[in-house]
Design an enzyme around this catalytic site. Structure first.
Site, PDB file in Angstrom:
ATOM      1  N   SER A 185      40.465   3.490 -18.592  1.00  0.00           N
ATOM      2  CA  SER A 185      40.012   2.447 -17.672  1.00  0.00           C
ATOM      3  C   SER A 185      39.137   3.012 -16.556  1.00  0.00           C
ATOM      4  O   SER A 185      38.456   2.244 -15.861  1.00  0.00           O
ATOM      5  CB  SER A 185      41.216   1.715 -17.072  1.00  0.00           C
ATOM      6  OG  SER A 185      41.932   1.011 -18.068  1.00  0.00           O
ATOM      7  N   ASN A 212      45.538  -0.489 -12.106  1.00  0.00           N
ATOM      8  CA  ASN A 212      44.224   0.149 -12.162  1.00  0.00           C
ATOM      9  C   ASN A 212      43.223  -0.854 -12.711  1.00  0.00           C
ATOM     10  O   ASN A 212      42.995  -0.930 -13.903  1.00  0.00           O
ATOM     11  CB  ASN A 212      44.260   1.403 -13.047  1.00  0.00           C
ATOM     12  CG  ASN A 212      42.867   1.964 -13.275  1.00  0.00           C
ATOM     13  OD1 ASN A 212      41.940   1.681 -12.519  1.00  0.00           O
ATOM     14  ND2 ASN A 212      42.701   2.758 -14.325  1.00  0.00           N
ATOM     15  N   CYS A 254      46.436  -5.442 -18.465  1.00  0.00           N
ATOM     16  CA  CYS A 254      45.250  -5.148 -17.656  1.00  0.00           C
ATOM     17  C   CYS A 254      44.012  -5.866 -18.217  1.00  0.00           C
ATOM     18  O   CYS A 254      43.928  -7.087 -18.108  1.00  0.00           O
ATOM     19  CB  CYS A 254      45.057  -3.637 -17.552  1.00  0.00           C
ATOM     20  SG  CYS A 254      44.081  -3.165 -16.104  1.00  0.00           S
ATOM     21  N   LEU A 255      43.065  -5.162 -18.835  1.00  0.00           N
ATOM     22  CA  LEU A 255      41.920  -5.848 -19.427  1.00  0.00           C
ATOM     23  C   LEU A 255      42.406  -6.851 -20.468  1.00  0.00           C
ATOM     24  O   LEU A 255      41.851  -7.951 -20.593  1.00  0.00           O
ATOM     25  CB  LEU A 255      40.959  -4.848 -20.063  1.00  0.00           C
ATOM     26  CG  LEU A 255      39.739  -5.444 -20.786  1.00  0.00           C
ATOM     27  CD1 LEU A 255      38.877  -6.257 -19.841  1.00  0.00           C
ATOM     28  CD2 LEU A 255      38.911  -4.331 -21.441  1.00  0.00           C
ATOM     29  N   GLY A 295      35.550  -1.526 -17.397  1.00  0.00           N
ATOM     30  CA  GLY A 295      34.388  -2.397 -17.306  1.00  0.00           C
ATOM     31  C   GLY A 295      34.680  -3.854 -17.023  1.00  0.00           C
ATOM     32  O   GLY A 295      35.819  -4.272 -16.813  1.00  0.00           O
ATOM     33  N   GLN A 348      43.197 -10.043 -18.817  1.00  0.00           N
ATOM     34  CA  GLN A 348      41.991 -10.799 -18.478  1.00  0.00           C
ATOM     35  C   GLN A 348      41.392 -11.475 -19.717  1.00  0.00           C
ATOM     36  O   GLN A 348      40.955 -12.631 -19.663  1.00  0.00           O
ATOM     37  CB  GLN A 348      40.973  -9.858 -17.828  1.00  0.00           C
ATOM     38  CG  GLN A 348      41.451  -9.255 -16.519  1.00  0.00           C
ATOM     39  CD  GLN A 348      40.710  -7.982 -16.146  1.00  0.00           C
ATOM     40  OE1 GLN A 348      39.665  -7.663 -16.706  1.00  0.00           O
ATOM     41  NE2 GLN A 348      41.257  -7.242 -15.194  1.00  0.00           N
ATOM     42  N   HIS A 395      50.347  -2.273 -14.985  1.00  0.00           N
ATOM     43  CA  HIS A 395      50.633  -1.381 -16.110  1.00  0.00           C
ATOM     44  C   HIS A 395      52.140  -1.156 -16.213  1.00  0.00           C
ATOM     45  O   HIS A 395      52.692  -0.317 -15.500  1.00  0.00           O
ATOM     46  CB  HIS A 395      49.902  -0.044 -15.935  1.00  0.00           C
ATOM     47  CG  HIS A 395      48.461  -0.096 -16.287  1.00  0.00           C
ATOM     48  ND1 HIS A 395      47.986   0.232 -17.540  1.00  0.00           N
ATOM     49  CD2 HIS A 395      47.390  -0.482 -15.563  1.00  0.00           C
ATOM     50  CE1 HIS A 395      46.669   0.072 -17.571  1.00  0.00           C
ATOM     51  NE2 HIS A 395      46.288  -0.369 -16.386  1.00  0.00           N
ATOM     52  N   GLY A 432      39.577  -3.436 -11.467  1.00  0.00           N
ATOM     53  CA  GLY A 432      38.623  -3.908 -10.478  1.00  0.00           C
ATOM     54  C   GLY A 432      38.280  -5.372 -10.619  1.00  0.00           C
ATOM     55  O   GLY A 432      37.463  -5.893  -9.861  1.00  0.00           O
ATOM     56  N   GLU A 475      53.732   0.394 -18.369  1.00  0.00           N
ATOM     57  CA  GLU A 475      54.023   1.744 -18.857  1.00  0.00           C
ATOM     58  C   GLU A 475      53.894   2.786 -17.762  1.00  0.00           C
ATOM     59  O   GLU A 475      54.244   3.957 -17.965  1.00  0.00           O
ATOM     60  CB  GLU A 475      53.084   2.096 -20.014  1.00  0.00           C
ATOM     61  CG  GLU A 475      51.692   2.567 -19.621  1.00  0.00           C
ATOM     62  CD  GLU A 475      50.782   1.471 -19.101  1.00  0.00           C
ATOM     63  OE1 GLU A 475      49.687   1.792 -18.602  1.00  0.00           O
ATOM     64  OE2 GLU A 475      51.145   0.282 -19.189  1.00  0.00           O
TER      65      GLU A 475
END
Length: 398
Positions: free
Chosen positions: A59, A327, A285-286, A260, A289, A369, A329, A371
């Site tokens: 990431s 983690n 995370c991603l 990204g 999204q 996260h 953005g 994990e």
């Protein structure tokens, strides 16, 4: 030209180096890691340990990592703690770089490791001031240049101007697998992960739940948590067709973390929706999204992101609070949140969405996260809930 110039220590073998932000701010320091120059989006991470895991987290592809912990490298690095095969960070920024490592698990010094992997860094700068600037002005591109002083800042700005904006690059294509791979390990936590080509439908004789991980830049710790719960794990490329995933005969699908702008992943959103309607689904995370976008949500870029192990998240059902490692953005826009999804977790610091579940499908996602790697273990029960969904599916199929 704005300039920040802390008192420099005399460290033999280090050349002058500069960190230049895109607004022209110049930090003078000393060289660290591999020689040369590098450009990336400058971010900060508040972890007190885990510098190896952070630098190898996919990431962080395309980013310069500022470690807010002032002393970095004191316990070295080892083969088992990496979160991917490569070092992913575009560069590292530290206040003080340890000259020696002291830990029974250490196999190499952190700086030697950076040199071997070609990672450019800078040390002996005021990382507190840099972090304040990022918090106040937001993230942006920056350049680290060795054998340079403040007089060379203009040339560094030219490097920045020639570099593509962070959000315009498809970093996932640089970190994700291009073919199906079976994941195994002799011991989930004490052995290296083994990745072998995966033929469709192989290992069908096993009764263990089979998870297909759609790889957008997955961390090894996620794979280890799945293996530790007795699951069979297959990595699939992000662009794998729905029928190719189905040919693997999964019991569940996990959408991984990755680098990204999630809007760059728009070509894969239809597949996210289709698979989520067929199998128990987990997103991290991603992946969180992408699942939100698949059901009609939108994402936006945060000012400076959430990066560190001290992010408090509240469960909206029982009001319990967990400290989580994060983690990212980007986040899911609350105003666009789909009606068929339920917000289950919220970041206490800024009220952003940290987790959701589908109201009628076994689809669950978290922005944090679970994990860790590094970070606290408050949220690992998310994997247990996913395992229960898969066990129920396995029971249904006999």
């Amino acid at each position: 030209m704005k300039q920040s110039r802390p008192r420099l220590k005399s460290l033999s073998g280090r050349s002058p180096a500069i960190l230049v932000l895109e607004d022209g701010t110049c930090f003078e320091g000393l060289s660290a890691g591999a020689p040369g120059s590098t450009v990336g989006e400058v971010v900060f991470n508040t972890s007190m340990s885990g510098y190896q895991e952070i630098a190898t987290d996919p990431s962080y592809r395309g980013q310069l990592i500022t470690y807010t912990m002032p002393h970095i490298g004191n316990y070295g690095v080892n083969a088992l703690d990496s979160e991917s095969v490569e070092t992913q960070a575009a560069g590292v920024i530290v206040r003080s770089l340890s000259r020696r490592a002291s830990n029974q698990r250490s196999e190499q010094g952190f700086e030697d490791w950076l040199v071997d992997r070609g990672v450019v860094g800078i040390c002996e700068i005021d990382t507190r001031e840099l972090t304040r600037r990022i918090r106040q002005g937001g993230v942006g591109l920056a350049a680290i240049v060795h054998d340079a002083t403040a007089q060379d800042a203009a040339a560094a700005l030219e490097l920045i101007a020639a570099h593509p904006g962070y959000g315009s690059v498809d970093y996932v294509s640089e970190v994700a697998t291009a073919r199906a791979l079976r994941v195994s390990a002799e011991d989930a936590w004490q052995s290296p992960l083994v990745l072998t080509p995966a033929a469709p439908g192989s290992d069908d004789e096993s009764k263990a739940p089979h998870v297909v991980v759609m790889d957008f830049g997955v961390k090894f710790s996620i794979l280890r948590h799945l293996l530790a719960r007795g699951m069979r794990v297959t990595l699939m490329p992000r662009d794998a067709a729905v029928e190719d995933v189905e040919a693997q005969r999964p019991d569940g699908v996990l959408w991984s973390n990755g680098p990204g702008d999630p809007d760059k992943m728009e070509p894969f959103i239809a597949g996210v929706r289709a698979l989520s309607e067929r199998y128990p689904t987990m997103g991290i995370c991603l992946g969180h999204q992408l699942l939100a976008k698949a059901f009609g949500g939108e994402t936006f870029k945060l000012g400076f992101g959430h990066r560190g192990p001290n992010q408090p998240v509240q469960n909206q059902r029982d009001k319990s609070v967990a400290m989580t490692s994060q983690n990212h953005g980007y986040a899911v826009r609350r105003e666009s949140f789909p009606d068929d999804l339920e917000i289950t977790h919220v970041n206490i610091n800024d009220d952003t969405i940290s987790g959701f579940s589908h109201k009628s499908l076994p689809v669950h996602a978290v922005q944090y996260h679970p994990e860790a790697g590094p970070g606290p273990n408050d949220a690992v029960d998310f994997f247990d809930a996913f395992a229960r969904d898969l066990d129920a599916r396995c029971a249904d199929r006999g």
